[in-house]
Design a protein around this motif. Structure first.
Motif, short mmCIF file in Angstrom:
data_model
loop_
_atom_site.label_atom_id
_atom_site.label_comp_id
_atom_site.label_asym_id
_atom_site.label_seq_id
_atom_site.Cartn_x
_atom_site.Cartn_y
_atom_site.Cartn_z
N ALA A 1 4.16 0.27 -2.21
CA ALA A 1 3.93 0.62 -0.81
C ALA A 1 2.47 0.91 -0.53
O ALA A 1 1.93 0.57 0.53
CB ALA A 1 4.81 1.82 -0.43
N TRP A 2 1.78 1.53 -1.51
CA TRP A 2 0.37 1.86 -1.28
C TRP A 2 -0.47 0.61 -1.08
O TRP A 2 -1.44 0.63 -0.30
CB TRP A 2 -0.20 2.67 -2.45
CG TRP A 2 -0.28 1.94 -3.76
CD1 TRP A 2 0.61 1.99 -4.79
CD2 TRP A 2 -1.31 1.04 -4.18
NE1 TRP A 2 0.22 1.19 -5.83
CE2 TRP A 2 -0.95 0.59 -5.48
CE3 TRP A 2 -2.49 0.56 -3.60
CZ2 TRP A 2 -1.75 -0.32 -6.19
CZ3 TRP A 2 -3.27 -0.33 -4.31
CH2 TRP A 2 -2.90 -0.76 -5.59
N ALA A 3 -0.12 -0.48 -1.73
CA ALA A 3 -0.87 -1.72 -1.58
C ALA A 3 -0.68 -2.29 -0.18
O ALA A 3 -1.62 -2.83 0.42
CB ALA A 3 -0.45 -2.73 -2.64
N GLU A 4 0.52 -2.19 0.36
CA GLU A 4 0.78 -2.64 1.73
C GLU A 4 -0.05 -1.81 2.71
O GLU A 4 -0.62 -2.35 3.66
CB GLU A 4 2.24 -2.45 2.02
CG GLU A 4 3.16 -3.55 2.44
CD GLU A 4 2.70 -4.96 2.61
OE1 GLU A 4 2.16 -5.29 3.68
OE2 GLU A 4 2.92 -5.75 1.72
N GLU A 5 -0.12 -0.50 2.48
CA GLU A 5 -0.91 0.37 3.36
C GLU A 5 -2.40 0.03 3.26
O GLU A 5 -3.12 0.01 4.26
CB GLU A 5 -0.67 1.83 2.98
CG GLU A 5 0.76 2.29 3.25
CD GLU A 5 1.06 3.65 2.64
OE1 GLU A 5 0.13 4.24 2.05
OE2 GLU A 5 2.20 4.12 2.77
#
Length: 319
Positions: free
Chosen positions: A188-192
């Motif tokens: 999820a952090w990469a999407e953010e």
């Protein structure tokens, strides 16, 4: 205690090597590599079992190793068990770090994809068998777009070390280009992080996880230049994604890092991404030379040839 096969995947067939890939069946570059190698071994008549845990009937155990996927204690345990059963144990290190892993001294053979990785392993284990087996390459070369445009593309898991901000800046500096991103994220952090990037050019993203052959087909149909703007790694490793790019037939531009050191003759490598993109958009001779070089490289390092190199290693260890 014997080496146990993974219950979910069944026991390995008798009298064949076992490819031990801890991430098999997941969205993982190591798993994709192992799947391609196993399929090629089957095609040349050298079947292997492919499991998430090593099988107890294997004639050779071959670990596809990445530090984040398996604990060093587990590798050391399997090395001891294999030695007790007189079963050769091979480890391919997809990332060769400067840090020494004690289990390296317990295996029968270490494999690396690059000359840099082999040199690191030979320096710290001078009496150990260390094999250079280059990363395999597909040879799809699907039909290319017939009308040249100004579509710049990149693909792979979209993460900060892949250099996307630098590519966005370069595309804006070139001007009058579109950017195609084929890539999913794993966390999820990469999407953010991706959502927070400034997009100074028109960007179209294909976010679904696609099979590599489908990625090559889409790149061939749409892209004019394919860019891999990676930051330098902290370890010795090569890129599997760039080989999918080569097999698309689209001319490839990379940063001059060790990720791509083995491909200097078949890619354009420069820190000035804007200049590189502009050159490949406009210079027909350079584009054609890179595409021709990619075909030669993929033929010389096909998955079938890579499979034969592995089969030869297995045979040498068993005799």
């Amino acid at each position: 205690m014997s080496i146990s096969a993974a219950p979910a995947l069944g026991r390995a067939p008798l009298s064949v090597p076992t490819m031990w890939t801890p991430s098999v069946g997941t969205r993982c570059g190591v798993a994709q590599y192992a799947d391609a190698l196993v399929a090629a071994l089957h095609r040349i008549g050298r079947p292997v079992a492919h499991t998430a845990e090593p099988g107890d009937d294997a004639t050779v155990v071959h670990l596809q190793h990445e530090h984040s996927l398996v604990a060093p204690e587990r590798v050391a345990e399997v090395a001891r068990q294999a030695r007790d059963r007189d079963v050769p144990f091979v480890v391919t290190e997809h990332s060769v770090r400067g840090q020494v892993d004690d289990w390296e001294g317990e295996v029968d053979a270490l494999v690396a994809h690059s000359a840099e990785g082999v040199a690191l392993l030979q320096e710290r284990w001078p009496g150990r068998l260390v094999e250079l087996i280059p990363h395999g390459c597909p040879a799809w070369f699907p039909p290319r777009k017939t009308r040249r445009g100004r579509m710049v593309a990149t693909f792979g898991f979209l993460e900060p070390h892949k250099g996307l901000p630098a590519l966005l800046d370069a595309a804006a500096a070139v001007g009058d280009v579109e950017l195609l991103l084929i890539g999913s994220t794993r966390e999820a952090w990469a999407e953010e992080w991706l959502a927070g990037l400034d997009l100074p050019v028109t960007v179209r993203r294909v976010a679904e996880f696609l099979e590599e052959e489908e990625i090559a087909r889409r790149l061939a149909a749409e892209a004019d230049v394919l860019v891999f703007p990676y930051a330098p790694p902290r370890f010795a490793a090569v890129s599997g994604a760039v080989r999918v790019g080569l097999a698309s037939g689209v001319p490839v531009l990379t940063t001059p890092t060790t990720w791509f050191a083995d491909l200097r003759d078949v890619t354009l490598q420069t820190d000035d991404l804007a200049a590189g993109i502009a050159r490949l958009l406009d210079d027909t001779a350079s584009r054609d030379a890179l595409s021709d070089g990619a075909r030669r490289h993929c033929a010389e390092h096909s998955w079938e040839r890579t499979a034969h190199r592995h089969a030869d290693l297995y045979d040498a260890l068993r005799h």
